[in-house]
Design a protein around this motif. Structure first.
Motif, PDB file in Angstrom:
ATOM      1  N   ALA A   1       2.269   1.835  -3.481  1.00 43.12           N
ATOM      2  CA  ALA A   1       1.198   2.275  -4.382  1.00 43.12           C
ATOM      3  C   ALA A   1       0.787   3.722  -4.101  1.00 43.12           C
ATOM      4  O   ALA A   1       0.484   4.481  -5.029  1.00 43.12           O
ATOM      5  N   ASN A   2       0.780   4.126  -2.838  1.00 43.02           N
ATOM      6  CA  ASN A   2       0.361   5.482  -2.485  1.00 43.02           C
ATOM      7  C   ASN A   2       1.460   6.517  -2.682  1.00 43.02           C
ATOM      8  O   ASN A   2       1.170   7.670  -3.015  1.00 43.02           O
ATOM      9  N   PHE A   3       2.708   6.146  -2.456  1.00 40.48           N
ATOM     10  CA  PHE A   3       3.802   7.100  -2.621  1.00 40.48           C
ATOM     11  C   PHE A   3       4.162   7.322  -4.090  1.00 40.48           C
ATOM     12  O   PHE A   3       4.620   8.400  -4.454  1.00 40.48           O
TER      13      PHE A   3
ATOM     14  N   ARG B   1       0.830  -1.211   0.000  1.00 39.92           N
ATOM     15  CA  ARG B   1       0.000   0.000   0.000  1.00 39.92           C
ATOM     16  C   ARG B   1       0.862   1.258   0.000  1.00 39.92           C
ATOM     17  O   ARG B   1       0.552   2.237  -0.691  1.00 39.92           O
ATOM     18  N   ALA B   2       1.956   1.245   0.770  1.00 39.62           N
ATOM     19  CA  ALA B   2       2.833   2.419   0.823  1.00 39.62           C
ATOM     20  C   ALA B   2       3.448   2.699  -0.545  1.00 39.62           C
ATOM     21  O   ALA B   2       3.464   3.846  -1.002  1.00 39.62           O
TER      22      ALA B   2
END
Length: 99
Positions: free
Chosen positions: A27-29, A24-25
Motif C-alpha cells: 500500500a505504501n510503495f 502495508r508495504a
C-alpha cells in the motif's frame, strides 16, 4: 569497535515480513512507484531476495490497477524494474493461439 580477526563479517539475516507488514508495504510503495512511473517511465529498486521481488511484483500489479495501464516488472536477482508495458501498434491485433 569489534573487528573480526579473519576480516569477514557474519552473514546478514533477514526476517521475513509478516502478512500485515507486506500489506502495508504494498500500500505504501504503490503510490511512490506510480508517481515515479508517471514522471520517469520506469522504476528500479534493489530486489536481491525472492521475497523482495515478489513484493514489488505485487506492487507493479497494484500500480497497473491504479493507473489503468498495463505495467510489467523484470527481475534479475539483483534488481527489479517496473515499467509501462509496450502497447501494440495501431492496426495490429493478436492472433488466437491454436491448440
Amino acid at each position: 569497535m569489534t573487528s573480526d580477526p579473519h576480516g569477514t563479517r557474519p552473514a546478514l539475516r533477514r526476517t521475513p515480513l509478516s502478512a500485515e507488514e507486506r500489506i502495508r508495504a504494498e500500500a505504501n510503495f504503490a503510490p511512490l512507484v506510480a508517481e515515479h512511473l508517471a514522471t520517469a517511465g520506469r522504476f528500479r529498486v534493489s530486489a536481491d531476495t525472492p521475497e523482495t521481488a515478489e513484493l514489488f511484483q505485487s506492487v507493479a500489479r497494484r500500480v497497473g490497477e491504479m493507473l489503468g495501464r498495463p505495467v510489467v516488472s523484470y527481475a534479475n536477482g539483483r534488481y527489479i524494474v517496473i515499467a509501462f508495458a509496450q502497447e501494440e501498434p495501431a492496426g495490429l491485433t493478436a492472433l488466437p493461439v491454436r491448440e
